[in-house]
Write an enzyme that holds these catalytic residues in place. Structure first.
Site, short mmCIF file in Angstrom:
data_model
loop_
_atom_site.label_atom_id
_atom_site.label_comp_id
_atom_site.label_asym_id
_atom_site.label_seq_id
_atom_site.Cartn_x
_atom_site.Cartn_y
_atom_site.Cartn_z
N GLY A 40 2.98 1.91 10.81
CA GLY A 40 3.99 2.95 10.70
C GLY A 40 4.74 3.23 11.98
CD GLU A 70 -2.81 5.21 6.98
OE1 GLU A 70 -2.81 5.34 5.74
OE2 GLU A 70 -1.89 4.65 7.61
CD GLU A 83 -3.30 -2.54 7.24
OE1 GLU A 83 -2.23 -2.81 6.67
OE2 GLU A 83 -3.88 -1.45 7.09
CB SER A 121 5.44 -2.28 11.88
OG SER A 121 5.09 -0.94 12.21
CG ASN A 157 -1.74 1.22 1.38
OD1 ASN A 157 -1.80 2.05 0.47
ND2 ASN A 157 -2.40 1.35 2.52
CD1 TRP A 158 3.78 1.27 -2.66
CD2 TRP A 158 4.09 2.62 -4.43
NE1 TRP A 158 4.81 0.75 -3.41
CE2 TRP A 158 5.01 1.55 -4.51
CE3 TRP A 158 4.09 3.59 -5.44
CZ2 TRP A 158 5.93 1.44 -5.54
CZ3 TRP A 158 5.00 3.46 -6.48
CH2 TRP A 158 5.92 2.41 -6.53
CE LYS A 159 -0.16 3.00 4.86
NZ LYS A 159 -0.02 3.05 6.31
CG HIS A 171 -5.78 1.83 5.29
ND1 HIS A 171 -5.34 2.69 6.27
CD2 HIS A 171 -4.77 0.95 5.08
CE1 HIS A 171 -4.10 2.35 6.61
NE2 HIS A 171 -3.73 1.30 5.91
N GLY A 226 2.93 -1.28 4.20
CA GLY A 226 3.01 0.13 3.86
C GLY A 226 4.43 0.53 3.51
N GLY A 227 5.13 1.09 4.48
CA GLY A 227 6.46 1.65 4.25
C GLY A 227 7.42 0.73 3.51
#
Ligand code: 13P
Length: 250
Positions: free
Chosen positions: A169, A95, A163, A208, A10-12, A93, A229-230
């Site tokens: 993150g 967020e 999640e 993470s 997920n590149w957000k 998600h 993510g990251g």
């Protein structure tokens, strides 16, 4: 029940045209590990350019509107992402649940729209730290699942991503035992909701995930993949997670 592993990035709100070069390494790893499904949820602006970077790499969106079309300024429809080359979208998600105040009912409607357009869905659920500390994690997560699971949910097009909000993150992850326990609870709730089909639905862990912890987390009971993510932003960080998934027995 054998479930193929799915490693989804997920590149957000990250990435630009130059970053698409990372997809070449990721697509190569996908081709080299045919037992693992590999996907990237790209920012909407990059879907068209990212799609077709390799037949083994599925490109998707991070959100979609529930309506077919119309007066929804700034939103993007299932038909639009499909035409751009998306094969799936993330829905719900945390967020978006937090920043855009998305309700379970909206998330459910979005997933149902994806299905109507022949697209796959990754449905996210997860508790906050406050909820976990209050001993409510399982009730919150299974409640979100019941509220946002689309009608007609099927393993061919739907995956569920657990999640925990506090693990996103932060570099913090639940213990492997905690992940297995929550995934077991999600599976049990799915069985109650959709019967035997639940055993084929892939349950992803997100929060993470890195190349260093992927083996442990992916090896936990009822974990069928990861939503990353990251560590999905570069091939150097994402490929080790794909290769970890490839060596874990299904
Ligand atoms: P991180 O892997 O950066 O913690 O993000 C997880 C996530 O939210 C994926 O959807």
């Amino acid at each position: 029940m054998t479930r193929r592993k799915l490693i989804a990035g997920n590149w957000k709100m990250n990435g630009d045209l130059a970053a698409l070069a990372e997809l070449d390494g990721i697509a190569a790893a996908a081709a080299a590990n045919p037992g693992v499904d590999v996907a990237i949820a790209a920012p909407a602006t990059l879907i068209a350019a990212a799609a077709g970077r390799g037949p083994d790499l599925a490109i998707g969106a991070q959100d979609v509107h529930a309506a077919d079309k119309g007066a929804h300024t700034g939103c993007i429809s299932a038909a639009m992402i499909r035409e751009a080359g998306a094969r799936f979208s993330i829905v719900g998600h945390s967020e978006r649940r937090a920043d855009q105040h998305e309700s379970d009912a909206e998330v459910k409607a979005k997933a149902e729209t994806l299905h109507r357009y022949g697209l796959n869905a990754i449905l996210c659920v997860g508790e906050t730290l406050e909820q976990r500390d209050a001993g409510q994690a399982k009730a919150v997560v299974t409640g979100q699942l019941a509220g946002s699971l689309p009608d007609g949910a099927g393993a061919a097009w739907l995956s569920v991503a657990y999640e925990p909000v506090w693990a996103i993150g932060t570099g913090r992850t639940p213990t492997v035992a905690d992940v297995a326990a929550m995934h077991g609870a999600i599976r049990a709730k799915l069985r109650a909701l959709i019967g035997e089909e639940a055993d084929a639905v892939r349950l992803l862990y997100g929060g993470s995930v890195t190349g260093d912890n992927a083996m442990d987390l992916l090896g936990a009971g009822d974990v069928d993949g990861a939503l990353v993510g990251g560590a999905s932003l570069t091939a150097a960080k994402f490929v080790p997670i794909i290769t970890a998934a490839a060596i874990i027995p299904a």
